[in-house]
Write an enzyme that holds these catalytic residues in place. Sequence first.
Site, PDB file in Angstrom:
ATOM      1  N   SER A 165      22.741 -51.595 -35.888  1.00 59.99           N
ATOM      2  CA  SER A 165      22.712 -50.776 -37.099  1.00 59.99           C
ATOM      3  C   SER A 165      21.396 -50.015 -37.216  1.00 59.99           C
ATOM      4  O   SER A 165      20.355 -50.473 -36.756  1.00 59.99           O
ATOM      5  CB  SER A 165      22.872 -51.702 -38.313  1.00 59.99           C
ATOM      6  OG  SER A 165      22.539 -51.027 -39.506  1.00 59.99           O
ATOM      7  N   TYR A 197      22.976 -43.003 -39.516  1.00 60.53           N
ATOM      8  CA  TYR A 197      23.279 -42.220 -40.702  1.00 60.53           C
ATOM      9  C   TYR A 197      22.676 -40.836 -40.510  1.00 60.53           C
ATOM     10  O   TYR A 197      21.750 -40.655 -39.728  1.00 60.53           O
ATOM     11  CB  TYR A 197      22.664 -42.894 -41.941  1.00 60.53           C
ATOM     12  CG  TYR A 197      23.262 -44.239 -42.281  1.00 60.53           C
ATOM     13  CD1 TYR A 197      24.552 -44.335 -42.782  1.00 60.53           C
ATOM     14  CD2 TYR A 197      22.531 -45.410 -42.107  1.00 60.53           C
ATOM     15  CE1 TYR A 197      25.104 -45.565 -43.099  1.00 60.53           C
ATOM     16  CE2 TYR A 197      23.077 -46.652 -42.429  1.00 60.53           C
ATOM     17  CZ  TYR A 197      24.363 -46.720 -42.928  1.00 60.53           C
ATOM     18  OH  TYR A 197      24.910 -47.925 -43.244  1.00 60.53           O
ATOM     19  N   THR A 204      28.193 -43.252 -39.245  1.00 60.69           N
ATOM     20  CA  THR A 204      28.905 -43.787 -40.410  1.00 60.69           C
ATOM     21  C   THR A 204      29.055 -42.683 -41.447  1.00 60.69           C
ATOM     22  O   THR A 204      28.070 -42.085 -41.872  1.00 60.69           O
ATOM     23  CB  THR A 204      28.132 -44.986 -40.985  1.00 60.69           C
ATOM     24  OG1 THR A 204      28.078 -45.983 -39.972  1.00 60.69           O
ATOM     25  CG2 THR A 204      28.821 -45.564 -42.211  1.00 60.69           C
ATOM     26  N   LYS A 258      32.645 -43.420 -38.047  1.00 61.70           N
ATOM     27  CA  LYS A 258      33.056 -44.701 -38.637  1.00 61.70           C
ATOM     28  C   LYS A 258      33.298 -44.502 -40.127  1.00 61.70           C
ATOM     29  O   LYS A 258      32.390 -44.092 -40.857  1.00 61.70           O
ATOM     30  CB  LYS A 258      31.946 -45.737 -38.425  1.00 61.70           C
ATOM     31  CG  LYS A 258      32.192 -47.084 -39.098  1.00 61.70           C
ATOM     32  CD  LYS A 258      31.156 -48.092 -38.629  1.00 61.70           C
ATOM     33  CE  LYS A 258      31.332 -49.455 -39.250  1.00 61.70           C
ATOM     34  NZ  LYS A 258      30.884 -49.540 -40.634  1.00 61.70           N
ATOM     35  N   HIS A 301      34.500 -49.930 -44.629  1.00 62.21           N
ATOM     36  CA  HIS A 301      33.202 -50.588 -44.696  1.00 62.21           C
ATOM     37  C   HIS A 301      33.350 -52.017 -45.247  1.00 62.21           C
ATOM     38  O   HIS A 301      32.489 -52.517 -45.972  1.00 62.21           O
ATOM     39  CB  HIS A 301      32.254 -49.775 -45.585  1.00 62.21           C
ATOM     40  CG  HIS A 301      30.826 -49.729 -45.131  1.00 62.21           C
ATOM     41  ND1 HIS A 301      30.263 -48.628 -44.539  1.00 62.21           N
ATOM     42  CD2 HIS A 301      29.833 -50.651 -45.187  1.00 62.21           C
ATOM     43  CE1 HIS A 301      28.976 -48.866 -44.275  1.00 62.21           C
ATOM     44  NE2 HIS A 301      28.695 -50.097 -44.651  1.00 62.21           N
TER      45      HIS A 301
HETATM   46  C1  LIG Z   1      26.421 -57.535 -44.678  1.00 65.16           C
HETATM   47  C2  LIG Z   1      27.022 -56.290 -44.111  1.00 65.16           C
HETATM   48  C3  LIG Z   1      26.186 -55.264 -43.676  1.00 65.16           C
HETATM   49  C4  LIG Z   1      26.732 -54.089 -43.120  1.00 65.16           C
HETATM   50  N1  LIG Z   1      25.890 -53.116 -42.649  1.00 65.16           N
HETATM   51  C5  LIG Z   1      26.415 -51.989 -42.097  1.00 65.16           C
HETATM   52  C6  LIG Z   1      25.566 -50.970 -41.590  1.00 65.16           C
HETATM   53  O1  LIG Z   1      24.345 -51.080 -41.610  1.00 65.16           O
HETATM   54  N2  LIG Z   1      26.153 -49.856 -41.084  1.00 65.16           N
HETATM   55  C7  LIG Z   1      27.511 -49.694 -41.039  1.00 65.16           C
HETATM   56  O2  LIG Z   1      27.996 -48.662 -40.581  1.00 65.16           O
HETATM   57  N3  LIG Z   1      28.333 -50.665 -41.484  1.00 65.16           N
HETATM   58  C8  LIG Z   1      27.829 -51.795 -42.008  1.00 65.16           C
HETATM   59  N4  LIG Z   1      28.673 -52.782 -42.473  1.00 65.16           N
HETATM   60  C9  LIG Z   1      30.144 -52.619 -42.314  1.00 65.16           C
HETATM   61  C10 LIG Z   1      30.633 -53.238 -40.997  1.00 65.16           C
HETATM   62  O3  LIG Z   1      30.182 -52.520 -39.876  1.00 65.16           O
HETATM   63  C11 LIG Z   1      32.168 -53.268 -40.939  1.00 65.16           C
HETATM   64  O4  LIG Z   1      32.674 -51.971 -41.143  1.00 65.16           O
HETATM   65  C12 LIG Z   1      32.761 -54.210 -41.991  1.00 65.16           C
HETATM   66  O5  LIG Z   1      31.982 -55.373 -42.135  1.00 65.16           O
HETATM   67  C13 LIG Z   1      34.189 -54.591 -41.595  1.00 65.16           C
HETATM   68  O6  LIG Z   1      34.768 -55.405 -42.564  1.00 65.16           O
HETATM   69  P1  LIG Z   1      34.823 -57.009 -42.457  1.00 65.16           P
HETATM   70  O7  LIG Z   1      33.485 -57.529 -42.857  1.00 65.16           O
HETATM   71  O8  LIG Z   1      35.900 -57.346 -43.426  1.00 65.16           O
HETATM   72  O9  LIG Z   1      35.172 -57.337 -41.018  1.00 65.16           O
HETATM   73  C14 LIG Z   1      28.150 -53.955 -43.032  1.00 65.16           C
HETATM   74  C15 LIG Z   1      28.973 -54.994 -43.470  1.00 65.16           C
HETATM   75  C16 LIG Z   1      28.437 -56.154 -44.003  1.00 65.16           C
HETATM   76  C17 LIG Z   1      29.357 -57.268 -44.433  1.00 65.16           C
END
Ligand SMILES: Cc1cc2nc3c(=O)[nH]c(=O)nc-3n(C[C@H](O)[C@H](O)[C@H](O)COP(=O)(O)O)c2cc1C
Length: 382
Positions: free
Chosen positions: A109, A132, A158, A254, A278
């Site tokens: 990330s 981003y 994203t 994404k 997300h």
């Molecule tokens: C704690 C946390 C932090 C996340 N940080 C990012 C991030 O920095 N960038 C991003 O594109 N998605 C981020 N996501 C989204 C994840 O990449 C992913 O799309 C999402 O967790 C999928 O859903 P799930 O947790 O139900 O599997 C984050 C998700 C969580 C739970």
Amino acid sequence: MRLKDCHNFHDFRTLAKKRLPSPIFNYIDGGSDDESTYRRNTAAFETCDLVPNVLTGVKDIDLSVTVMGQKLDMPVYCSPTALQRLFHHQGERAVAAAAEKYGTMFGVSSLGTISMEEIAKQIDTPQVYQFYFHKDRGLNRAMMERAKASGIQVMMLTVDSITGGNRERDLRTGFSIPFRLTLAGMLQFAIKPMWGINYVTHERFQLPQLDDHLDMSGSASSIGDYFTNMLDPSMNWDDVAEMVKFWDGEFCLKGIMSREDARKAVDIGCTGIVISNHGGRQLDGSRSSFDQLAEIVDEVGDEIDVIFDSGVQRGTHVLKALSLGAKAVGIGRMYLYPLAAAGQPGVERALGLMRAELERGMKLMGKTSIEQLSTNNLRFRS
Ligand SMILES: Cc1cc2nc3c(=O)[nH]c(=O)nc-3n(C[C@H](O)[C@H](O)[C@H](O)COP(=O)(O)O)c2cc1C
């Protein structure tokens, strides 16, 4: 409860909840507003059922897939998530090592706590860099050059976070980076001393993708400020088209949720899209990504790699998404709780259980390779 007692997503979640100070647990566990999209994400898998075939000879199962030019040993990869060293002191190093062990892709990330360069050196499996779009176009280009130089295979922009989702759990606990906890939030840290000891006895917390550009030391800056001040809410398709050209390689968006946007992603030369909300952390009330999968595959499935995430907790969820035409499936919380619960052995156990569930599911479905899955194997309940 110990790691060996964890047999599914819910067990890992319970153990993570025990180990983490509650502001951190709730940062991972929460969604936005009323969390309706978050709940729907997993419930959506139950709107359809798998229809198995039998007597097909399923001694050897091949779970490998090729997505965005990357060969993966199994169709599940670790989606990029922020701040992993807050969840466990091994952070991204642990998740990347576990992903490598299972021959799959790991996403770093922009808000990662280990540098993309270090992870690229550490593992041989494909690596994604999630970024981003910043107001400073020079910074965008510099980041892509940095990613190219470190050998990143896939760029993932994203697009569903043009502003931060309303995470009310974080407002209540005061979760922010740097910490600005409420009194109740601080108390929660005080009752989980092991987490605190690990945190202070390991290297200083950093955001190495951004440290050169973001001052995290003063109380004035936080991740919220990063979103407000540095990211560009005027980002549009022309801007992204330029980035795709500049990168000149595997590039995916994404957070695509509509047919029209999927079509535009093809038009500007992307090689993949991730259908994702997300994990229910951005627009609450938006449709679950599973509910949107079929129509997007119908629109662009022959022209671009359609990838899927949000709500996955089981091997059979993955098999349903693949049957609808997804090329690979991302997980977030499914590896974050195990990370928080037990570091690298936790993530390895979770990915091992996922692989075992996929293999068992394929056998029970009468399929020996992923491309044999199709909508023939699924029926939606009316
Ligand atoms: C704690 C946390 C932090 C996340 N940080 C990012 C991030 O920095 N960038 C991003 O594109 N998605 C981020 N996501 C989204 C994840 O990449 C992913 O799309 C999402 O967790 C999928 O859903 P799930 O947790 O139900 O599997 C984050 C998700 C969580 C739970």
